[in-house]
Design a protein around this motif. Sequence first.
Motif, mmCIF file in Angstrom:
data_model
loop_
_atom_site.group_PDB
_atom_site.id
_atom_site.type_symbol
_atom_site.label_atom_id
_atom_site.label_comp_id
_atom_site.label_asym_id
_atom_site.label_seq_id
_atom_site.Cartn_x
_atom_site.Cartn_y
_atom_site.Cartn_z
ATOM 1 N N ILE A 106 0.848 -1.197 0.000
ATOM 2 C CA ILE A 106 0.000 0.000 0.000
ATOM 3 C C ILE A 106 0.881 1.243 0.000
ATOM 4 O O ILE A 106 1.927 1.291 0.645
ATOM 5 C CB ILE A 106 -0.974 0.054 1.203
ATOM 6 C CG1 ILE A 106 -0.228 -0.059 2.533
ATOM 7 C CG2 ILE A 106 -2.044 -0.989 1.082
ATOM 8 C CD1 ILE A 106 -1.140 0.141 3.734
ATOM 9 N N ASP A 107 0.432 2.221 -0.754
ATOM 10 C CA ASP A 107 1.089 3.523 -0.808
ATOM 11 C C ASP A 107 0.434 4.417 0.236
ATOM 12 O O ASP A 107 -0.798 4.528 0.275
ATOM 13 C CB ASP A 107 0.924 4.120 -2.210
ATOM 14 C CG ASP A 107 1.376 5.564 -2.282
ATOM 15 O OD1 ASP A 107 2.590 5.796 -2.222
ATOM 16 O OD2 ASP A 107 0.502 6.448 -2.387
ATOM 17 N N LEU A 108 1.227 5.036 1.091
ATOM 18 C CA LEU A 108 0.695 5.852 2.182
ATOM 19 C C LEU A 108 0.658 7.327 1.791
ATOM 20 O O LEU A 108 1.668 7.894 1.377
ATOM 21 C CB LEU A 108 1.544 5.668 3.442
ATOM 22 C CG LEU A 108 1.660 4.234 3.972
ATOM 23 C CD1 LEU A 108 2.538 4.205 5.210
ATOM 24 C CD2 LEU A 108 0.286 3.648 4.271
ATOM 25 N N ILE A 109 -0.513 7.929 1.950
ATOM 26 C CA ILE A 109 -0.692 9.348 1.649
ATOM 27 C C ILE A 109 -0.603 10.127 2.958
ATOM 28 O O ILE A 109 -1.420 9.922 3.857
ATOM 29 C CB ILE A 109 -2.055 9.605 0.989
ATOM 30 C CG1 ILE A 109 -2.212 8.725 -0.255
ATOM 31 C CG2 ILE A 109 -2.212 11.074 0.632
ATOM 32 C CD1 ILE A 109 -3.601 8.790 -0.867
ATOM 33 N N PRO A 110 0.369 11.024 3.110
ATOM 34 C CA PRO A 110 0.515 11.783 4.363
ATOM 35 C C PRO A 110 -0.694 12.671 4.631
ATOM 36 O O PRO A 110 -1.358 13.141 3.706
ATOM 37 C CB PRO A 110 1.775 12.627 4.116
ATOM 38 C CG PRO A 110 2.481 11.961 2.984
ATOM 39 C CD PRO A 110 1.415 11.353 2.134
ATOM 40 N N SER A 111 -0.953 12.913 5.902
ATOM 41 C CA SER A 111 -2.101 13.744 6.271
ATOM 42 C C SER A 111 -1.854 15.215 5.988
ATOM 43 O O SER A 111 -2.801 15.994 5.863
ATOM 44 C CB SER A 111 -2.416 13.559 7.760
ATOM 45 O OG SER A 111 -1.295 13.926 8.551
ATOM 46 N N ASN A 112 -0.588 15.620 5.878
ATOM 47 C CA ASN A 112 -0.295 17.032 5.648
ATOM 48 C C ASN A 112 0.154 17.305 4.218
ATOM 49 O O ASN A 112 0.872 18.269 3.958
ATOM 50 C CB ASN A 112 0.777 17.517 6.626
ATOM 51 C CG ASN A 112 2.127 16.835 6.402
ATOM 52 O OD1 ASN A 112 2.187 15.719 5.869
ATOM 53 N ND2 ASN A 112 3.202 17.484 6.808
ATOM 54 N N ILE A 113 -0.286 16.464 3.292
ATOM 55 C CA ILE A 113 0.061 16.679 1.894
ATOM 56 C C ILE A 113 -0.588 17.981 1.407
ATOM 57 O O ILE A 113 -1.763 18.231 1.674
ATOM 58 C CB ILE A 113 -0.390 15.479 1.031
ATOM 59 C CG1 ILE A 113 0.092 15.638 -0.411
ATOM 60 C CG2 ILE A 113 -1.895 15.299 1.079
ATOM 61 C CD1 ILE A 113 -0.148 14.398 -1.253
ATOM 62 N N PRO A 114 0.145 18.866 0.736
ATOM 63 C CA PRO A 114 -0.424 20.136 0.272
ATOM 64 C C PRO A 114 -1.604 19.923 -0.674
ATOM 65 O O PRO A 114 -1.675 18.911 -1.377
ATOM 66 C CB PRO A 114 0.751 20.799 -0.456
ATOM 67 C CG PRO A 114 1.971 20.168 0.135
ATOM 68 C CD PRO A 114 1.587 18.766 0.454
ATOM 69 N N VAL A 115 -2.514 20.883 -0.696
ATOM 70 C CA VAL A 115 -3.721 20.762 -1.516
ATOM 71 C C VAL A 115 -3.373 20.589 -2.991
ATOM 72 O O VAL A 115 -3.939 19.735 -3.677
ATOM 73 C CB VAL A 115 -4.624 22.001 -1.323
ATOM 74 C CG1 VAL A 115 -5.809 21.941 -2.286
ATOM 75 C CG2 VAL A 115 -5.114 22.080 0.109
ATOM 76 N N ALA A 116 -2.439 21.392 -3.483
ATOM 77 C CA ALA A 116 -2.077 21.309 -4.900
ATOM 78 C C ALA A 116 -1.542 19.925 -5.245
ATOM 79 O O ALA A 116 -1.870 19.355 -6.293
ATOM 80 C CB ALA A 116 -1.040 22.376 -5.240
ATOM 81 N N ARG A 117 -0.728 19.376 -4.349
ATOM 82 C CA ARG A 117 -0.166 18.042 -4.579
ATOM 83 C C ARG A 117 -1.266 16.978 -4.515
ATOM 84 O O ARG A 117 -1.259 16.019 -5.288
ATOM 85 C CB ARG A 117 0.909 17.768 -3.526
ATOM 86 C CG ARG A 117 1.619 16.425 -3.662
ATOM 87 C CD ARG A 117 2.447 16.372 -4.945
ATOM 88 N NE ARG A 117 3.149 15.109 -5.052
ATOM 89 C CZ ARG A 117 4.399 14.906 -4.650
ATOM 90 N NH1 ARG A 117 5.093 15.896 -4.129
ATOM 91 N NH2 ARG A 117 4.970 13.739 -4.793
ATOM 92 N N ALA A 131 -2.657 -0.705 -15.481
ATOM 93 C CA ALA A 131 -2.547 0.712 -15.112
ATOM 94 C C ALA A 131 -1.127 1.025 -14.652
ATOM 95 O O ALA A 131 -0.474 0.211 -13.994
ATOM 96 C CB ALA A 131 -3.541 1.045 -14.009
ATOM 97 N N GLU A 132 -0.649 2.211 -15.006
ATOM 98 C CA GLU A 132 0.701 2.598 -14.598
ATOM 99 C C GLU A 132 0.704 2.986 -13.125
ATOM 100 O O GLU A 132 -0.240 3.593 -12.628
ATOM 101 C CB GLU A 132 1.192 3.767 -15.446
ATOM 102 C CG GLU A 132 2.676 4.043 -15.288
ATOM 103 C CD GLU A 132 3.210 4.973 -16.360
ATOM 104 O OE1 GLU A 132 4.400 4.895 -16.675
ATOM 105 O OE2 GLU A 132 2.415 5.775 -16.880
ATOM 106 N N GLY A 133 1.762 2.612 -12.435
ATOM 107 C CA GLY A 133 1.845 2.872 -11.005
ATOM 108 C C GLY A 133 1.808 4.348 -10.665
ATOM 109 O O GLY A 133 2.572 5.140 -11.216
ATOM 110 N N ARG A 134 0.917 4.719 -9.762
ATOM 111 C CA ARG A 134 0.789 6.092 -9.289
ATOM 112 C C ARG A 134 0.667 6.083 -7.775
ATOM 113 O O ARG A 134 0.093 5.167 -7.189
ATOM 114 C CB ARG A 134 -0.444 6.764 -9.899
ATOM 115 C CG ARG A 134 -0.307 7.087 -11.381
ATOM 116 C CD ARG A 134 0.628 8.270 -11.582
ATOM 117 N NE ARG A 134 0.681 8.681 -12.973
ATOM 118 C CZ ARG A 134 1.615 8.306 -13.834
ATOM 119 N NH1 ARG A 134 2.579 7.479 -13.437
ATOM 120 N NH2 ARG A 134 1.615 8.740 -15.076
ATOM 121 N N GLY A 135 1.191 7.111 -7.124
ATOM 122 C CA GLY A 135 1.105 7.182 -5.677
ATOM 123 C C GLY A 135 1.504 8.551 -5.175
ATOM 124 O O GLY A 135 1.823 9.451 -5.955
#
Length: 225
Positions: free
Chosen positions: A83-94, A113-117
Motif C-alpha cells: 500500500i502507498d501511504l498518503i501523508p495527512s499534511n500533503i499540500p492541496v495542490a499536490r 494501469a501505470e503505477g501512481r502514488g
Amino acid sequence: MKTRRSKREIASLIVGFGIIANSMRLRKRLSQIPTLDELPYGDLAKNGVLDDWVVISAEGVEINFGTMVVAIEYCRSNSLDAIDLIPSNIPVARAIEFLREYDPIEYRKNPLAEGRGANQSIVISKDAFVRTGLMKSEALDPFDMVQATKRIKQCCATSFISVIAPTLKVSSNLVRSRREWRGIYRDYDSIPLVMRILEVTILVAMSVSRKLLNKFSFASFLLAP
C-alpha cells in the motif's frame, strides 16, 4: 456586439461547468480512498509478522512504528501485497495532482494501469519486494521513488493501492521537482508541456467574462477536495 458577447458567455459557461464537474469528480475519488484506522498492534509485534514486510520511503520521510503496523494489518486484512501511504499534511495542490492521476476503483481492477502514488512511503511484503528487484528501500530520491511505485504496480498488479495515513506527516517540501516529473512522464516528455498549454488556454477562455469567472472560481473552490 450582443452576439459576440453571448458567444463568450456560452463559452465561459461550458468551461465553468467543466471545472465544477471536474471538482466533483476529484471529490468523489477522494471519498473512495480508504483511511487507516488506529488498531492495537501488540500481537503483530509478538508474532514476528513485522519481519515479513519492508518499508520503502522517500528522502526526509519517517514512518512511525504505529503507522507501519496498522498499514501491515490493513494489507493482511484486504489481501494486499503493498500500500502507498498518503501523508495527512500533503499540500492541496499536490493532493489534486494525485487525484487527477489516481482512480481508486479502476486502479486496483486494471492490472495494466501505470503505477501512481503519493511517492512518500510504501509498505510492501518482503516476498513482493524481492519480486520487484528493487535494491534500495530508504531515502529514495523523487525519481527513484516514482520508478519504484511503477515497478511495484507491475509486480503487484491487483494488490497495490493507496490509502490515507492520518498519523503520517511529512515535513519536507512536497512540491514536485523536475526530477520527479521526469520519473512520472519518462516516456511522455511532451505531456507536462501540453497540460500547461491547456491550463493557460482555459484561463484565457474564462477571462472573457469576469462575472462568470468569479462565480465558477468560487464554486470550484467550494467543491474542490
